[in-house]
Design a protein around this motif. Structure first.
Motif, PDB file in Angstrom:
ATOM      1  N   ASP A 125      -9.874  19.595  30.448  1.00 58.33           N
ATOM      2  CA  ASP A 125      -9.154  20.507  30.854  1.00 58.33           C
ATOM      3  C   ASP A 125      -7.843  19.918  30.297  1.00 58.33           C
ATOM      4  O   ASP A 125      -7.172  18.907  30.751  1.00 58.33           O
ATOM      5  CB  ASP A 125      -9.221  20.280  32.505  1.00 58.33           C
ATOM      6  CG  ASP A 125      -8.659  21.454  32.993  1.00 58.33           C
ATOM      7  OD1 ASP A 125      -7.402  21.928  32.436  1.00 58.33           O
ATOM      8  OD2 ASP A 125      -8.597  21.746  34.319  1.00 58.33           O
ATOM      9  N   VAL A 126      -7.196  20.836  29.810  1.00 56.77           N
ATOM     10  CA  VAL A 126      -5.929  20.457  29.221  1.00 56.77           C
ATOM     11  C   VAL A 126      -4.848  20.258  30.107  1.00 56.77           C
ATOM     12  O   VAL A 126      -3.951  19.490  29.970  1.00 56.77           O
ATOM     13  CB  VAL A 126      -5.195  21.784  28.199  1.00 56.77           C
ATOM     14  CG1 VAL A 126      -4.020  21.421  28.010  1.00 56.77           C
ATOM     15  CG2 VAL A 126      -6.218  21.556  26.787  1.00 56.77           C
ATOM     16  N   GLY A 131      -1.873  17.775  30.613  1.00 57.09           N
ATOM     17  CA  GLY A 131      -0.722  18.165  31.081  1.00 57.09           C
ATOM     18  C   GLY A 131      -0.290  17.439  32.267  1.00 57.09           C
ATOM     19  O   GLY A 131       0.861  17.236  32.556  1.00 57.09           O
ATOM     20  N   ALA A 132      -1.292  17.155  33.407  1.00 60.58           N
ATOM     21  CA  ALA A 132      -0.793  16.568  34.396  1.00 60.58           C
ATOM     22  C   ALA A 132      -0.486  15.236  34.410  1.00 60.58           C
ATOM     23  O   ALA A 132       0.393  14.454  35.127  1.00 60.58           O
ATOM     24  CB  ALA A 132      -2.161  16.808  35.381  1.00 60.58           C
ATOM     25  N   HIS A 133      -0.882  14.467  33.179  1.00 65.84           N
ATOM     26  CA  HIS A 133      -0.621  13.057  33.148  1.00 65.84           C
ATOM     27  C   HIS A 133       0.540  12.602  32.199  1.00 65.84           C
ATOM     28  O   HIS A 133       1.345  11.758  32.705  1.00 65.84           O
ATOM     29  CB  HIS A 133      -2.038  12.600  32.675  1.00 65.84           C
ATOM     30  CG  HIS A 133      -2.978  12.484  33.597  1.00 65.84           C
ATOM     31  ND1 HIS A 133      -3.239  11.436  34.576  1.00 65.84           N
ATOM     32  CD2 HIS A 133      -4.068  13.159  33.763  1.00 65.84           C
ATOM     33  CE1 HIS A 133      -4.315  11.947  35.386  1.00 65.84           C
ATOM     34  NE2 HIS A 133      -4.873  12.733  34.686  1.00 65.84           N
ATOM     35  N   MET A 134       0.794  13.527  31.173  1.00 63.72           N
ATOM     36  CA  MET A 134       1.942  13.148  30.112  1.00 63.72           C
ATOM     37  C   MET A 134       3.032  13.120  30.910  1.00 63.72           C
ATOM     38  O   MET A 134       3.929  12.382  30.815  1.00 63.72           O
ATOM     39  CB  MET A 134       1.557  14.092  29.157  1.00 63.72           C
ATOM     40  CG  MET A 134       2.562  13.863  27.875  1.00 63.72           C
ATOM     41  SD  MET A 134       4.286  14.942  28.132  1.00 63.72           S
ATOM     42  CE  MET A 134       3.661  16.579  28.086  1.00 63.72           C
ATOM     43  N   PRO A 135       3.434  14.417  31.520  1.00 62.56           N
ATOM     44  CA  PRO A 135       5.029  14.248  32.203  1.00 62.56           C
ATOM     45  C   PRO A 135       5.230  13.290  33.034  1.00 62.56           C
ATOM     46  O   PRO A 135       6.404  12.695  33.109  1.00 62.56           O
ATOM     47  CB  PRO A 135       5.035  15.512  32.759  1.00 62.56           C
ATOM     48  CG  PRO A 135       3.985  16.771  32.202  1.00 62.56           C
ATOM     49  CD  PRO A 135       2.710  15.698  31.894  1.00 62.56           C
ATOM     50  N   ILE A 136       4.280  12.985  33.898  1.00 65.60           N
ATOM     51  CA  ILE A 136       4.455  11.855  34.772  1.00 65.60           C
ATOM     52  C   ILE A 136       4.605  10.487  34.124  1.00 65.60           C
ATOM     53  O   ILE A 136       5.747   9.681  34.450  1.00 65.60           O
ATOM     54  CB  ILE A 136       3.082  11.930  35.927  1.00 65.60           C
ATOM     55  CG1 ILE A 136       3.151  13.069  36.691  1.00 65.60           C
ATOM     56  CG2 ILE A 136       3.384  10.666  36.729  1.00 65.60           C
ATOM     57  CD1 ILE A 136       1.912  13.163  37.484  1.00 65.60           C
ATOM     58  N   PRO A 235       5.814  21.531  32.782  1.00 61.34           N
ATOM     59  CA  PRO A 235       5.310  21.121  31.398  1.00 61.34           C
ATOM     60  C   PRO A 235       3.626  21.128  31.662  1.00 61.34           C
ATOM     61  O   PRO A 235       2.993  21.696  30.817  1.00 61.34           O
ATOM     62  CB  PRO A 235       5.731  19.610  31.345  1.00 61.34           C
ATOM     63  CG  PRO A 235       6.787  19.532  32.149  1.00 61.34           C
ATOM     64  CD  PRO A 235       6.712  20.245  33.453  1.00 61.34           C
ATOM     65  N   SER A 236       3.072  20.799  32.960  1.00 62.60           N
ATOM     66  CA  SER A 236       1.684  20.629  33.046  1.00 62.60           C
ATOM     67  C   SER A 236       1.353  22.210  32.929  1.00 62.60           C
ATOM     68  O   SER A 236       0.064  22.605  32.123  1.00 62.60           O
ATOM     69  CB  SER A 236       1.250  20.225  34.404  1.00 62.60           C
ATOM     70  OG  SER A 236      -0.309  20.434  34.495  1.00 62.60           O
ATOM     71  N   VAL A 237       1.770  23.220  33.568  1.00 59.09           N
ATOM     72  CA  VAL A 237       1.474  24.738  33.606  1.00 59.09           C
ATOM     73  C   VAL A 237       1.512  25.053  32.231  1.00 59.09           C
ATOM     74  O   VAL A 237       0.623  26.001  31.873  1.00 59.09           O
ATOM     75  CB  VAL A 237       2.155  25.295  34.625  1.00 59.09           C
ATOM     76  CG1 VAL A 237       1.831  26.844  34.505  1.00 59.09           C
ATOM     77  CG2 VAL A 237       1.919  24.900  36.065  1.00 59.09           C
ATOM     78  N   LEU A 238       2.609  24.778  31.615  1.00 58.35           N
ATOM     79  CA  LEU A 238       2.911  25.428  30.470  1.00 58.35           C
ATOM     80  C   LEU A 238       1.992  24.854  29.353  1.00 58.35           C
ATOM     81  O   LEU A 238       1.553  25.883  28.670  1.00 58.35           O
ATOM     82  CB  LEU A 238       4.499  25.111  29.904  1.00 58.35           C
ATOM     83  CG  LEU A 238       4.864  25.809  28.561  1.00 58.35           C
ATOM     84  CD1 LEU A 238       4.791  27.322  28.717  1.00 58.35           C
ATOM     85  CD2 LEU A 238       6.424  25.628  28.335  1.00 58.35           C
ATOM     86  N   LEU A 239       1.528  23.777  29.178  1.00 52.68           N
ATOM     87  CA  LEU A 239       0.619  23.161  28.283  1.00 52.68           C
ATOM     88  C   LEU A 239      -0.683  23.835  28.447  1.00 52.68           C
ATOM     89  O   LEU A 239      -1.521  24.275  27.445  1.00 52.68           O
ATOM     90  CB  LEU A 239       0.452  21.751  28.470  1.00 52.68           C
ATOM     91  CG  LEU A 239       1.421  20.812  27.674  1.00 52.68           C
ATOM     92  CD1 LEU A 239       1.334  19.429  27.941  1.00 52.68           C
ATOM     93  CD2 LEU A 239       1.381  21.024  26.169  1.00 52.68           C
ATOM     94  N   GLY A 240      -0.883  24.068  29.654  1.00 55.25           N
ATOM     95  CA  GLY A 240      -2.101  24.794  29.828  1.00 55.25           C
ATOM     96  C   GLY A 240      -2.230  26.343  29.434  1.00 55.25           C
ATOM     97  O   GLY A 240      -3.098  26.799  28.628  1.00 55.25           O
ATOM     98  N   LEU A 351       6.862  18.981  25.170  1.00 48.99           N
ATOM     99  CA  LEU A 351       5.975  19.984  24.884  1.00 48.99           C
ATOM    100  C   LEU A 351       5.780  19.907  23.199  1.00 48.99           C
ATOM    101  O   LEU A 351       4.620  20.347  22.822  1.00 48.99           O
ATOM    102  CB  LEU A 351       6.660  21.343  25.369  1.00 48.99           C
ATOM    103  CG  LEU A 351       6.774  21.753  26.627  1.00 48.99           C
ATOM    104  CD1 LEU A 351       7.596  22.795  27.118  1.00 48.99           C
ATOM    105  CD2 LEU A 351       5.112  21.780  27.262  1.00 48.99           C
ATOM    106  N   VAL A 352       6.925  19.761  22.423  1.00 47.05           N
ATOM    107  CA  VAL A 352       6.630  19.826  20.892  1.00 47.05           C
ATOM    108  C   VAL A 352       5.495  18.594  20.715  1.00 47.05           C
ATOM    109  O   VAL A 352       4.640  18.767  20.071  1.00 47.05           O
ATOM    110  CB  VAL A 352       8.035  19.543  20.162  1.00 47.05           C
ATOM    111  CG1 VAL A 352       7.934  19.106  18.643  1.00 47.05           C
ATOM    112  CG2 VAL A 352       8.728  20.816  20.386  1.00 47.05           C
ATOM    113  N   VAL A 353       5.872  17.351  21.190  1.00 49.85           N
ATOM    114  CA  VAL A 353       4.914  16.197  20.894  1.00 49.85           C
ATOM    115  C   VAL A 353       3.398  16.537  21.416  1.00 49.85           C
ATOM    116  O   VAL A 353       2.480  16.514  20.548  1.00 49.85           O
ATOM    117  CB  VAL A 353       5.405  14.893  21.440  1.00 49.85           C
ATOM    118  CG1 VAL A 353       4.446  13.992  21.264  1.00 49.85           C
ATOM    119  CG2 VAL A 353       6.922  14.623  20.947  1.00 49.85           C
ATOM    120  N   ALA A 354       3.417  16.994  22.626  1.00 50.09           N
ATOM    121  CA  ALA A 354       2.115  17.305  23.229  1.00 50.09           C
ATOM    122  C   ALA A 354       1.478  18.406  22.456  1.00 50.09           C
ATOM    123  O   ALA A 354       0.330  18.241  22.164  1.00 50.09           O
ATOM    124  CB  ALA A 354       2.355  17.690  24.484  1.00 50.09           C
TER     125      ALA A 354
END
Length: 392
Positions: A125-126, A131-136, A235-240, A351-354
């Motif tokens: 699950d993205v 997404g839930a882990h990267m920003p944190i 960021p998590s929502v947007l990456l999804g 977001l760009v890196v992700a």
């Protein structure tokens, strides 16, 4: 009073934006009876005007719909100018382009480590797994948090997000109080072990003086509490949402994978098309009339940024992804006025890196199930399950 739309109605990933297109055409200043009643501005011009006119439309009475601030005021978002200004001024030097650029290799390592785990599983699950882990983890480095604090923030942040999405007020309060406890612990630690104000947000806030006096302790705690959440959910929502879009458009996937230099511009368009906010709120201090619709003073007004950014009066063919839009400066993805997102540069870098790393992780990926949508105040994907394609 008219009930023009129901934000509590069941939604799919696409249905809310379809409803907002109807409202922009038929009822651009809409009213809902949900959560005690509120107004919603759907058009770009109205949202931009209200966001910029901070003297008429204040944020200190209610800053989000539904109202979830039960445990104290959290600057800068919960305050109006000039009261909010010292908090933004203290944080701004930590969000300069030079300061943010230093985080790029850290963000890239975080993304690669998370994606390596997903690759071994063939996908995931993205949102939940990436997404839930990267920003944190990114914010942990930005805020100089310990490994234990990162783990706690990851767990509590996810609980808070889910509780808000499903209007679970008891769980929202419980997780918010835990976040406050974390913020108090961070402030106490920085009092005991101060760091450079050029390197640490908490130390910078503690060093601020207004008319010779320090900022109130509880408002410093509230600021840290606000920073802990605001920088991790969107960021998590947007990456999804980005993962859903790319799964539906394998041609765009291939184009961006073949030419990563296009990804920053693509992220700008994703930010416009999938702006993750629809519930940021203002309150008029006097009776106002918008497009002939009278709104009494004191009633909450949602600035539906997600709708504003799909307004055909501003963006040509607004429902279509276009990587080369000439007027991207008109996007309201990061707000407008004195509450424009102070961390926009960091969010864009994340977001760009992700996206770069997600595209580099496999020759392609596809959705394995329909995405689960978020609810007010966010809009986008709460889940985005994907499977990675194997190399030929």
């Amino acid at each position: 009073m008219a009930h023009d739309f129901d934000p509590l109605a069941p939604e799919t990933f696409d249905s809310a934006n379809a409803d907002y297109a109807r409202l922009r055409a038929e009822c651009p200043v809409a009213h809902s009876d949900a959560w005690g009643g509120f107004w919603a501005l759907m058009k770009h011009a109205d949202v931009a005007e209200a966001a910029g006119d901070w003297k008429t439309f204040i944020t200190s009475q209610q800053n989000v719909i539904p109202k979830v601030a039960f445990t104290g005021r959290r600057p800068p978002l919960h305050l109006d100018p000039p009261e909010h200004t010292p908090y933004r001024r203290a944080l701004a030097p930590l969000f300069t382009e030079r300061r943010i650029a230093r985080l790029e290799p850290i963000i890239r390592t975080i993304c690669r480590d998370l994606l390596a785990t997903m690759r071994r599983a063939g996908g995931g699950d993205v949102v939940a797994d990436y997404g839930a882990h990267m920003p944190i983890a990114t914010f942990a480095h930005w805020m100089n948090l310990s490994a234990a604090a990162v783990a706690e923030l990851t767990a509590v942040g996810q609980r808070y997000n889910i509780a808000v999405q499903f209007a679970d007020m008891d769980a929202t309060k419980e997780s918010s109080l835990v976040l406050y406890d974390m913020a108090r612990a961070i402030v106490a630690d920085r009092r005991a072990n101060p760091m450079s104000v050029d390197e640490d947000a908490t130390s910078a806030l503690l060093a601020v003086r207004v008319d010779g006096e320090p900022l109130p302790e509880e408002l410093i705690v509230g600021t840290i509490r606000q920073v802990l959440v605001v920088g991790i959910i969107a960021p998590s929502v947007l990456l999804g949402s980005i993962a859903v879009h790319l799964s539906r458009d394998p041609t765009l996937q291939s184009e961006l994978r073949a030419d990563p230099s296009l990804i920053p511009a693509a992220v700008d368009e994703f930010l416009r098309l999938y702006t993750p906010y629809r519930g940021f709120a203002r309150t008029a201090v006097e009776d106002v009339v918008i497009r002939g619709c009278p709104i009494p003073a004191g009633e909450p007004i949602a600035l539906v940024y997600a709708s504003a950014n799909r307004d055909a009066d501003v963006f040509d063919d607004p429902e279509t992804f276009k990587i080369d839009r000439p007027n991207m400066k008109d996007s309201l993805a990061f707000g407008r006025g004195p509450h424009t997102c102070i961390g926009a540069g960091l969010a864009k870098l994340e977001l760009v890196v992700a996206v770069e790393e997600l595209l580099a992780a496999a020759p392609g990926f596809t959705l394995t199930a329909e995405p689960r949508p978020t609810r007010f105040p966010e809009i986008g994907a709460l889940t985005a399950p994907i499977a990675f394609e194997s190399a030929a």
